[in-house]
Design a protein around this motif. Structure first.
Motif, PDB file in Angstrom:
ATOM      1  N   TYR A 190       0.863  -1.190   0.079  1.00 46.39           N
ATOM      2  CA  TYR A 190      -0.198   0.058  -0.137  1.00 46.39           C
ATOM      3  C   TYR A 190       0.708   1.338  -0.151  1.00 46.39           C
ATOM      4  CZ  TYR A 190      -3.043   3.358   1.571  1.00 46.39           C
ATOM      5  OH  TYR A 190      -3.857   4.742   1.838  1.00 46.39           O
ATOM      6  N   ALA A 232       0.978   4.138  -2.915  1.00 45.22           N
ATOM      7  CA  ALA A 232       0.128   5.117  -2.435  1.00 45.22           C
ATOM      8  C   ALA A 232       1.367   6.469  -2.750  1.00 45.22           C
ATOM      9  CB  ALA A 232      -0.281   5.132  -1.102  1.00 45.22           C
ATOM     10  N   VAL A 263      -6.877  10.098  -4.442  1.00 46.16           N
ATOM     11  CA  VAL A 263      -5.476   9.193  -3.611  1.00 46.16           C
ATOM     12  C   VAL A 263      -4.780  10.148  -2.853  1.00 46.16           C
ATOM     13  CG1 VAL A 263      -3.495   8.010  -4.058  1.00 46.16           C
ATOM     14  CG2 VAL A 263      -5.550   7.256  -5.395  1.00 46.16           C
ATOM     15  N   LEU A 276      -7.370   1.665  -4.398  1.00 43.04           N
ATOM     16  CA  LEU A 276      -6.044   2.678  -3.659  1.00 43.04           C
ATOM     17  C   LEU A 276      -6.766   3.813  -3.192  1.00 43.04           C
ATOM     18  CD1 LEU A 276      -3.128   2.802  -3.130  1.00 43.04           C
ATOM     19  CD2 LEU A 276      -2.917   3.944  -5.244  1.00 43.04           C
ATOM     20  N   PHE A 328      -7.339  -1.303  -0.499  1.00 40.83           N
ATOM     21  CA  PHE A 328      -6.153  -1.890  -1.514  1.00 40.83           C
ATOM     22  C   PHE A 328      -5.723  -3.264  -1.247  1.00 40.83           C
ATOM     23  CE2 PHE A 328      -1.710  -1.523  -3.155  1.00 40.83           C
ATOM     24  CZ  PHE A 328      -2.035  -1.085  -4.535  1.00 40.83           C
TER      25      PHE A 328
END
Lengths: 116, 132
Positions: A48, A52, A116, B48, B55
């Motif tokens: 992640y 990210a 995001v 995400l 995610f």
């Protein structure tokens, strides 16, 4: 002379085809095989944090959006014209089923990347 | 007088008649797989944006046997797409003339494939990153 609406679609088809021809196979290998299976150790692990961090940079957003959008527009254009080869009548419905999916996918990807 | 029944050549399965048409169809059908992969990535981007838990659920999905099998098929199709894209490039681009001679088709295909190899190596190195 009536202007054709084809050039923009053809351009997107060509850009998507070129991008997928250049790096598509490696992308599939990395994101779908090497990373999930951890083939190359921690370096290629999909986490992640890594995803990210990548999607937070403007260039990262652009790269992800370009891959998703151009692959979709490439596929939509090719599928639309192949339907005709199989004798499918081309009409507003088939147009939407192909290009509409590409447009919806592009907008969804853009929105998701923006938050995001 | 009987109604005329002109011969109409049937077009059903026209693409199975000839090796050339089969290759054309194989090339066109890669489009479905390119779209499928884009949708897998799109799902990942949506997950995400929904946070860590979402995610990681997507990542777990990628680790399943079905997903790995799908990606092995996708890999084969994408390799064929790369090959077919650059094989037809000499026909889809305007003629390339260097010092009065037309660049031969094989050279354009070879240059395209070389670019694909270089771009893929660059992507691999970038993705792998520094070992931690």
């Amino acid at each position: 002379m009536k202007r054709s609406s084809q050039p923009p679609f053809w351009l997107l088809f060509g850009a998507g085809g070129m991008l997928s021809a250049l790096v598509g196979a490696m992308l599939v290998f990395l994101t779908g095989i090497a990373a999930p299976l951890g083939l190359f150790g921690a370096g290629t692990a999909f986490t992640y944090e890594r995803a990210a961090a990548f999607a937070h940079q403007p260039l990262g957003k652009l790269a992800v959006a370009a891959v998703i959008a151009l692959f979709l527009w490439h596929g939509a254009h090719r599928i639309y014209h192949t339907l005709h080869d199989f004798g499918v009548r081309l009409n507003a419905f088939t147009w939407l089923a192909c290009y509409g999916v590409a447009l919806a996918g592009t907008i969804t990807a853009a929105v998701a990347l923006a938050v995001v | 007088m009987a109604a005329r029944r002109p011969y109409v050549r049937p077009m059903d399965g026209w693409w199975r008649r000839d090796r050339f048409f089969l290759k054309y169809m194989a090339r066109e059908l890669t489009a479905f797989f390119v779209v499928a992969y884009a949708l897998v990535l799109l799902a990942g981007v949506i997950r995400l944006s929904q946070g860590r838990g979402a995610f990681e659920g997507w990542l777990d999905g990628l680790r399943s046997g079905w997903s790995v099998a799908l990606h092995l098929v996708l890999l084969a199709v994408f390799l064929f797409h790369t090959y077919s894209w650059f094989s037809i490039m000499p026909k889809t681009m305007p003629p390339l003339v260097v010092s009065g001679h037309r660049v031969p088709a094989w050279a354009i295909t070879a240059a395209g494939l070389a670019c694909a190899v270089l771009a893929s190596i660059a992507l691999f190195v970038a993705f792998k990153g520094r070992p931690r």
